[in-house]
Design a protein around this motif. Structure first.
Motif, PDB file in Angstrom:
ATOM      1  N   GLY A  14     -20.364   7.317  -0.162  1.00  0.00           N
ATOM      2  CA  GLY A  14     -20.534   8.668  -0.669  1.00  0.00           C
ATOM      3  C   GLY A  14     -19.288   9.520  -0.558  1.00  0.00           C
ATOM      4  N   ARG A  15     -18.296   9.050   0.208  1.00  0.00           N
ATOM      5  CA  ARG A  15     -17.048   9.808   0.363  1.00  0.00           C
ATOM      6  C   ARG A  15     -15.858   9.063  -0.238  1.00  0.00           C
ATOM      7  NH1 ARG A  15     -15.011  10.622   5.282  1.00  0.00           N
ATOM      8  NH2 ARG A  15     -15.930   8.746   6.204  1.00  0.00           N
ATOM      9  N   PHE A  16     -15.869   7.745  -0.158  1.00  0.00           N
ATOM     10  CA  PHE A  16     -14.755   6.927  -0.660  1.00  0.00           C
ATOM     11  C   PHE A  16     -15.180   6.213  -1.935  1.00  0.00           C
ATOM     12  CE2 PHE A  16     -12.462   6.011   3.667  1.00  0.00           C
ATOM     13  CZ  PHE A  16     -12.452   7.377   3.936  1.00  0.00           C
ATOM     14  N   THR A  17     -14.202   5.991  -2.815  1.00  0.00           N
ATOM     15  CA  THR A  17     -14.442   5.246  -4.044  1.00  0.00           C
ATOM     16  C   THR A  17     -13.322   4.236  -4.257  1.00  0.00           C
ATOM     17  OG1 THR A  17     -15.549   7.146  -5.058  1.00  0.00           O
ATOM     18  CG2 THR A  17     -14.826   5.386  -6.524  1.00  0.00           C
ATOM     19  N   ILE A  18     -13.708   2.987  -4.415  1.00  0.00           N
ATOM     20  CA  ILE A  18     -12.727   1.943  -4.699  1.00  0.00           C
ATOM     21  C   ILE A  18     -12.705   1.661  -6.192  1.00  0.00           C
ATOM     22  CG2 ILE A  18     -14.378   0.059  -4.301  1.00  0.00           C
ATOM     23  CD1 ILE A  18     -12.052  -1.567  -3.083  1.00  0.00           C
ATOM     24  N   SER A  19     -11.541   1.407  -6.718  1.00  0.00           N
ATOM     25  CA  SER A  19     -11.402   1.077  -8.137  1.00  0.00           C
ATOM     26  C   SER A  19     -10.204   0.151  -8.306  1.00  0.00           C
ATOM     27  CB  SER A  19     -11.231   2.348  -8.982  1.00  0.00           C
ATOM     28  OG  SER A  19     -10.056   3.055  -8.586  1.00  0.00           O
ATOM     29  N   ARG A  20     -10.063  -0.380  -9.501  1.00  0.00           N
ATOM     30  CA  ARG A  20      -8.941  -1.289  -9.742  1.00  0.00           C
ATOM     31  C   ARG A  20      -8.498  -1.199 -11.196  1.00  0.00           C
ATOM     32  NH1 ARG A  20     -10.896  -7.030  -8.119  1.00  0.00           N
ATOM     33  NH2 ARG A  20      -8.846  -7.660  -8.928  1.00  0.00           N
ATOM     34  N   GLY A  60     -11.699  17.312   5.780  1.00  0.00           N
ATOM     35  CA  GLY A  60     -12.254  17.832   4.539  1.00  0.00           C
ATOM     36  C   GLY A  60     -11.372  17.592   3.330  1.00  0.00           C
ATOM     37  N   GLY A  61     -10.154  17.166   3.576  1.00  0.00           N
ATOM     38  CA  GLY A  61      -9.215  16.921   2.485  1.00  0.00           C
ATOM     39  C   GLY A  61      -9.390  15.560   1.851  1.00  0.00           C
ATOM     40  N   SER A  62      -8.483  15.247   0.929  1.00  0.00           N
ATOM     41  CA  SER A  62      -8.560  14.003   0.164  1.00  0.00           C
ATOM     42  C   SER A  62      -7.213  13.297   0.137  1.00  0.00           C
ATOM     43  CB  SER A  62      -8.991  14.290  -1.275  1.00  0.00           C
ATOM     44  OG  SER A  62     -10.265  14.884  -1.333  1.00  0.00           O
ATOM     45  N   LEU A  63      -7.288  11.994  -0.004  1.00  0.00           N
ATOM     46  CA  LEU A  63      -6.109  11.167  -0.228  1.00  0.00           C
ATOM     47  C   LEU A  63      -6.496  10.045  -1.176  1.00  0.00           C
ATOM     48  CD1 LEU A  63      -4.508  10.659   3.327  1.00  0.00           C
ATOM     49  CD2 LEU A  63      -3.505  11.915   1.417  1.00  0.00           C
ATOM     50  N   ARG A  64      -5.510   9.555  -1.915  1.00  0.00           N
ATOM     51  CA  ARG A  64      -5.739   8.402  -2.780  1.00  0.00           C
ATOM     52  C   ARG A  64      -4.735   7.321  -2.414  1.00  0.00           C
ATOM     53  NH1 ARG A  64      -4.237   6.808  -8.631  1.00  0.00           N
ATOM     54  NH2 ARG A  64      -6.063   5.667  -9.374  1.00  0.00           N
ATOM     55  N   LEU A  65      -5.262   6.218  -1.936  1.00  0.00           N
ATOM     56  CA  LEU A  65      -4.417   5.080  -1.589  1.00  0.00           C
ATOM     57  C   LEU A  65      -4.284   4.155  -2.788  1.00  0.00           C
ATOM     58  CD1 LEU A  65      -5.778   4.163   1.959  1.00  0.00           C
ATOM     59  CD2 LEU A  65      -4.090   5.892   1.313  1.00  0.00           C
ATOM     60  N   SER A  66      -3.117   3.572  -2.912  1.00  0.00           N
ATOM     61  CA  SER A  66      -2.873   2.579  -3.957  1.00  0.00           C
ATOM     62  C   SER A  66      -2.377   1.293  -3.313  1.00  0.00           C
ATOM     63  CB  SER A  66      -1.820   3.084  -4.945  1.00  0.00           C
ATOM     64  OG  SER A  66      -2.246   4.249  -5.609  1.00  0.00           O
ATOM     65  N   CYS A  67      -2.668   0.207  -3.971  1.00  0.00           N
ATOM     66  CA  CYS A  67      -2.185  -1.097  -3.515  1.00  0.00           C
ATOM     67  C   CYS A  67      -1.671  -1.841  -4.741  1.00  0.00           C
ATOM     68  CB  CYS A  67      -3.297  -1.878  -2.845  1.00  0.00           C
ATOM     69  SG  CYS A  67      -2.866  -3.579  -2.410  1.00  0.00           S
ATOM     70  N   ALA A  68      -0.390  -2.117  -4.739  1.00  0.00           N
ATOM     71  CA  ALA A  68       0.227  -2.837  -5.849  1.00  0.00           C
ATOM     72  C   ALA A  68       0.457  -4.292  -5.453  1.00  0.00           C
ATOM     73  CB  ALA A  68       1.549  -2.183  -6.228  1.00  0.00           C
ATOM     74  N   ALA A  69      -0.071  -5.192  -6.251  1.00  0.00           N
ATOM     75  CA  ALA A  69       0.067  -6.620  -5.978  1.00  0.00           C
ATOM     76  C   ALA A  69       1.120  -7.234  -6.888  1.00  0.00           C
ATOM     77  CB  ALA A  69      -1.267  -7.322  -6.182  1.00  0.00           C
ATOM     78  N   SER A  70       1.839  -8.175  -6.355  1.00  0.00           N
ATOM     79  CA  SER A  70       2.844  -8.878  -7.149  1.00  0.00           C
ATOM     80  C   SER A  70       2.885 -10.337  -6.741  1.00  0.00           C
ATOM     81  CB  SER A  70       4.224  -8.237  -6.970  1.00  0.00           C
ATOM     82  OG  SER A  70       4.626  -8.293  -5.620  1.00  0.00           O
ATOM     83  N   GLY A  71       3.493 -11.144  -7.564  1.00  0.00           N
ATOM     84  CA  GLY A  71       3.606 -12.566  -7.259  1.00  0.00           C
ATOM     85  C   GLY A  71       2.612 -13.413  -8.024  1.00  0.00           C
ATOM     86  N   ARG A  72       1.486 -12.848  -8.332  1.00  0.00           N
ATOM     87  CA  ARG A  72       0.481 -13.514  -9.155  1.00  0.00           C
ATOM     88  C   ARG A  72      -0.573 -12.492  -9.533  1.00  0.00           C
ATOM     89  NH1 ARG A  72      -4.154 -16.431  -5.716  1.00  0.00           N
ATOM     90  NH2 ARG A  72      -5.337 -15.356  -7.325  1.00  0.00           N
ATOM     91  N   SER A  73      -1.371 -12.824 -10.525  1.00  0.00           N
ATOM     92  CA  SER A  73      -2.442 -11.931 -10.935  1.00  0.00           C
ATOM     93  C   SER A  73      -3.655 -12.120 -10.025  1.00  0.00           C
ATOM     94  CB  SER A  73      -2.844 -12.216 -12.379  1.00  0.00           C
ATOM     95  OG  SER A  73      -4.009 -11.502 -12.712  1.00  0.00           O
ATOM     96  N   PHE A  74      -4.294 -11.011  -9.671  1.00  0.00           N
ATOM     97  CA  PHE A  74      -5.504 -11.069  -8.866  1.00  0.00           C
ATOM     98  C   PHE A  74      -6.710 -10.565  -9.650  1.00  0.00           C
ATOM     99  CE2 PHE A  74      -3.617 -12.578  -5.162  1.00  0.00           C
ATOM    100  CZ  PHE A  74      -2.414 -11.944  -4.960  1.00  0.00           C
ATOM    101  N   GLU A 118       0.837  -1.195   0.000  1.00  0.00           N
ATOM    102  CA  GLU A 118       0.000   0.000   0.000  1.00  0.00           C
ATOM    103  C   GLU A 118       0.876   1.252   0.000  1.00  0.00           C
ATOM    104  OE1 GLU A 118      -2.102  -2.984   2.847  1.00  0.00           O
ATOM    105  OE2 GLU A 118      -0.067  -2.283   2.427  1.00  0.00           O
ATOM    106  N   SER A 119       0.339   2.314  -0.558  1.00  0.00           N
ATOM    107  CA  SER A 119       1.012   3.604  -0.552  1.00  0.00           C
ATOM    108  C   SER A 119      -0.034   4.702  -0.638  1.00  0.00           C
ATOM    109  CB  SER A 119       2.000   3.714  -1.720  1.00  0.00           C
ATOM    110  OG  SER A 119       1.324   3.613  -2.961  1.00  0.00           O
ATOM    111  N   GLY A 120       0.396   5.931  -0.380  1.00  0.00           N
ATOM    112  CA  GLY A 120      -0.492   7.069  -0.520  1.00  0.00           C
ATOM    113  C   GLY A 120      -1.031   7.624   0.775  1.00  0.00           C
TER     114      GLY A 120
END
Length: 124
Positions: free
Chosen positions: A66-72, A15-29, A6-8
């Motif tokens: 309504g505040r968070f959005t998950i994507s991939r 009231g601010g914003s952040l975007r977290l990222s998660c990079a996977a390795s070792g196999r495809s998910f 994870e990063s970010g």
């Protein structure tokens, strides 16, 4: 060897914003549901959001709806969590995880692989 990184995370004002990222390795998910959980000091790890393998279905905890959005991005083997309108109560360590074959997406026990977490701190 499966690894989720994870990063970010960071310190942000309410009231601010952040975007977290998660990079996977070792196999495809690309065929796995992915999720985000968080854990505040002295509290249990709690569900935040999950996304189906295709990205067509998303699920959120009521506290973040309504505040968070998950994507991939399956091509990159990454999952993201866009967090807007952050509140002090969102302060926690955030973890990404890969759901086990038949696990319940809303519970930590339903996930097989976990990242090490990234700290999110929201100041008032």
């Amino acid at each position: 060897q499966v690894q989720l990184v994870e990063s970010g995370g960071g310190l942000v004002q309410a009231g601010g914003s952040l975007r977290l990222s998660c990079a996977a390795s070792g196999r495809s998910f690309s065929r796995s549901t992915m999720g985000w959980f968080r854990q505040a000091p002295g509290k249990e790890r709690e569900f935040v959001a999950a996304i189906s393998s295709s990205g067509g279905n998303t699920y959120y905890a009521d506290s973040v709806k309504g505040r968070f959005t998950i994507s991939r991005d399956n091509a990159k083997n990454e999952v993201y969590l866009q967090m807007n309108s952050l509140k002090p109560e969102d302060t926690a360590v955030y973890y990404c995880a890969v759901r086990d074959y038949s696990g319940n997406y809303a519970y930590p026990s339903g996930y097989k692989y976990w990242g090490q977490g990234t700290q999110v701190t929201v100041s008032s």
